[in-house]
Design a protein around this motif. Structure first.
Motif, short mmCIF file in Angstrom:
data_model
loop_
_atom_site.label_atom_id
_atom_site.label_comp_id
_atom_site.label_asym_id
_atom_site.label_seq_id
_atom_site.Cartn_x
_atom_site.Cartn_y
_atom_site.Cartn_z
N ILE A 274 8.41 3.57 -19.22
CA ILE A 274 8.66 4.44 -18.11
C ILE A 274 8.67 3.54 -16.98
O ILE A 274 7.73 2.54 -16.87
CB ILE A 274 7.32 5.19 -17.91
N ILE A 275 9.62 3.80 -16.12
CA ILE A 275 9.65 3.01 -14.81
C ILE A 275 8.85 4.03 -13.70
O ILE A 275 9.13 5.09 -13.57
CB ILE A 275 11.08 2.76 -14.29
N VAL A 276 7.79 3.34 -12.90
CA VAL A 276 7.19 4.09 -12.00
C VAL A 276 7.61 3.73 -10.67
O VAL A 276 7.69 2.49 -10.25
CB VAL A 276 5.53 4.18 -11.98
N VAL A 277 7.84 4.58 -9.78
CA VAL A 277 8.06 4.33 -8.40
C VAL A 277 7.36 5.42 -7.27
O VAL A 277 7.84 6.23 -7.04
CB VAL A 277 9.54 4.67 -8.00
N PRO A 278 6.03 5.37 -7.39
CA PRO A 278 4.99 6.45 -6.84
C PRO A 278 4.83 6.30 -5.30
O PRO A 278 3.88 6.00 -4.74
CB PRO A 278 3.77 5.79 -7.45
N GLN A 279 6.13 6.18 -4.32
CA GLN A 279 6.35 6.18 -3.17
C GLN A 279 5.17 7.12 -2.31
O GLN A 279 5.15 8.32 -2.91
CB GLN A 279 7.45 6.31 -2.64
N PRO B 27 0.59 -1.26 -0.10
CA PRO B 27 0.00 -0.06 -0.05
C PRO B 27 0.84 1.14 -0.01
O PRO B 27 0.43 2.27 -0.68
CB PRO B 27 -0.99 -0.13 1.37
N TYR B 28 1.99 1.28 0.73
CA TYR B 28 2.81 2.58 0.83
C TYR B 28 3.53 2.89 -0.60
O TYR B 28 4.34 3.82 -0.58
CB TYR B 28 3.67 2.42 1.87
N LYS B 29 3.67 1.81 -1.50
CA LYS B 29 4.32 2.04 -2.76
C LYS B 29 3.56 2.81 -3.74
O LYS B 29 4.16 3.24 -4.75
CB LYS B 29 4.84 0.66 -3.06
N GLY B 30 2.42 3.28 -3.47
CA GLY B 30 1.53 4.23 -4.46
C GLY B 30 0.97 3.58 -5.41
O GLY B 30 0.59 4.57 -6.38
N LEU B 31 0.85 2.48 -5.63
CA LEU B 31 0.39 1.87 -7.06
C LEU B 31 -0.97 2.18 -7.38
O LEU B 31 -1.50 2.49 -8.45
CB LEU B 31 0.64 0.33 -7.21
N GLU B 32 -1.77 2.30 -6.28
CA GLU B 32 -3.19 2.86 -6.45
C GLU B 32 -3.28 4.30 -7.25
O GLU B 32 -4.29 4.27 -8.11
CB GLU B 32 -3.73 2.99 -5.02
N ASP B 33 -2.18 5.13 -6.90
CA ASP B 33 -2.18 6.40 -7.45
C ASP B 33 -1.97 6.35 -8.84
O ASP B 33 -2.55 7.17 -9.73
CB ASP B 33 -1.14 7.28 -6.82
N VAL B 34 -1.05 5.25 -9.46
CA VAL B 34 -0.81 5.17 -10.62
C VAL B 34 -2.13 4.62 -11.51
O VAL B 34 -2.61 5.22 -12.71
CB VAL B 34 0.38 4.17 -10.96
N LEU B 35 -2.72 3.93 -10.81
CA LEU B 35 -3.97 2.99 -11.36
C LEU B 35 -5.15 4.00 -11.45
O LEU B 35 -5.93 4.15 -12.50
CB LEU B 35 -4.24 1.88 -10.64
N ILE B 36 -5.31 5.06 -10.75
CA ILE B 36 -5.99 6.17 -10.33
C ILE B 36 -5.95 7.07 -11.69
O ILE B 36 -6.70 7.40 -12.68
CB ILE B 36 -6.47 6.95 -9.22
#
Length: 388
Positions: free
Chosen positions: A287-292, A223-232
């Motif tokens: 693109i590499i995504v690291v949305p911490q 959860p803290y890695k922020g993948l939900e933010d990328v999906l939104i």
């Protein structure tokens, strides 16, 4: 006369990746300096962490809870024969064991801190103030909390003993401010991770990604890695050829399944791959995504996914959390944490001028070589060991 100085790397739990990855990087860097290196540790699970290669030089002792763990400690103390003892994490099963060995062998101890262990338990807010009855249960019951070698009470004790190490290495500024020591960021094998050795189109074809614009997260979702933010953000952009490719999945829980249920149309899951295959996998990314997200845990971390992307000259999209802005410098794309709107804007901006983004990726590779390569790591370690 011994030909080489020997370093014993102690990992508290070789059943997980919690310490082994960092130990493996340190081993590679120390080997390049000409030291003989062995990795030792406990198995608190049934088997070795699956990513440990069969040819790795590993010595293991079965771990257990107290009081049986005392016998395990006695066994591993007999195995530690390095001229220098290098403990990974301030855990009783690594740093605690190293200090015991130092007591009677006088061998110098280096402590490596690659994470804030107490942050997983609430950080400075955590306190243990049991009633007498609860204390008795925690100590005497077969499944009592204080029988666990990694109980936060013991972690707190280990943190208070950090000054007993002869040297301390850390890999983020947060940890350096908290514990002192020398900064030794995780190094990347920039020869293995060299974009000139791979063809992105062929890689995308190999992994079934040719039809897509690929946002890649090469790690375990939490959860803290922020993948939900990328999906939104992908919901907002709503372009079906954009996909979030998650490599490996979560070994901890079913969180990636939860993501799949809600955002399955944007997600492609790839399995775990051996370390020597990962550059070819990363080559497939646009693109590499690291949305911490901004949490006590993430402020102390150095996400290895950053240097995966940097070394492979990929545009890296990340957040302003912890050391990430410093690691990327002006070579990446930064947004505020937990801000899907900004992520959506940056994704669209990158794809509007992908040539420019790839040129920035090449700058990221050079920065990785200069600051975050195995060679850079080895250079700093040499100065640490010379001081001993």
């Amino acid at each position: 006369m011994k030909d080489k100085v020997k370093v014993s790397l102690l990992v508290w739990n070789l059943s997980t990746n919690d310490g082994f990855i960092r130990a493996s990087l340190l081993q590679t860097a120390l080997n390049r300096l000409g030291y003989e290196v062995e990795i030792l540790g406990f198995l608190f699970g049934k088997e070795l962490y699956k990513a440990i290669p069969p040819e790795a030089k590993i010595h293991t002792i079965a771990g257990s809870n107290y009081p049986n763990f005392i016998q395990s400690i006695r066994k591993i103390l007999k195995l530690i024969d390095g001229d220098i003892i290098y403990a990974i994490k301030p855990q009783p099963a690594s740093f605690g064991v190293a200090l015991l060995k130092k007591l009677y062998s006088k061998k110098p101890v280096i402590l490596d801190i690659d994470d804030w262990e107490l942050s997983w338990h609430g950080g400075d807010k955590w306190h243990y103030r049991p009633q007498l009855k609860q204390l008795a249960k925690d100590l005497l019951k077969k499944d009592g909390a204080l029988r666990l070698p990694h109980h936060p009470l013991y972690l707190k004790l280990m943190e208070n003993l950090v000054s007993k190490a002869n040297a301390v290495t850390v890999h983020t500024s947060f940890l350096q401010q908290r514990f002192g020591g020398i900064s030794v960021p995780n190094g990347k094998d920039t020869f293995l991770f060299d974009p000139a050795r791979y063809n992105p189109e062929e890689s995308r074809s190999r992994y079934g990604l040719s039809e897509y614009r690929v946002l890649m997260f090469p790690g375990a979702p939490r959860p803290y890695k922020g993948l939900e933010d990328v999906l939104i953000a992908l919901d907002k952009i709503n372009q079906p050829d954009l996909k979030l490719v998650i490599v490996g999945g979560s070994p901890y829980d079913n969180y990636d399944e939860q993501l799949q249920q809600q955002w399955g149309r944007w997600i492609i899951k790839l399995p775990n791959y051996p370390a020597d295959v990962m550059p070819d996998v990363v080559a497939a990314a646009h693109i590499i995504v690291v949305p911490q997200r901004d949490t006590p845990e993430t402020r102390a971390q150095f996400p290895l996914k950053l240097t995966d992307g940097m070394a492979m000259a990929k545009p890296v999209l990340s957040t302003r959390v912890g050391d990430i802005p410093e690691i990327l410098g002006d070579t990446g794309y930064l947004v505020e944490p937990a801000c899907p709107e900004q992520i959506a804007e940056q994704i669209q901006s990158i794809f509007q001028d992908l040539d420019l983004a790839n040129a920035r990726g090449m700058k990221a590779r050079q920065r990785c070589i200069d600051k975050y390569s195995i060679e850079a790591m080895a250079s700093t370690l040499k100065s640490v060991i010379t001081r001993l």
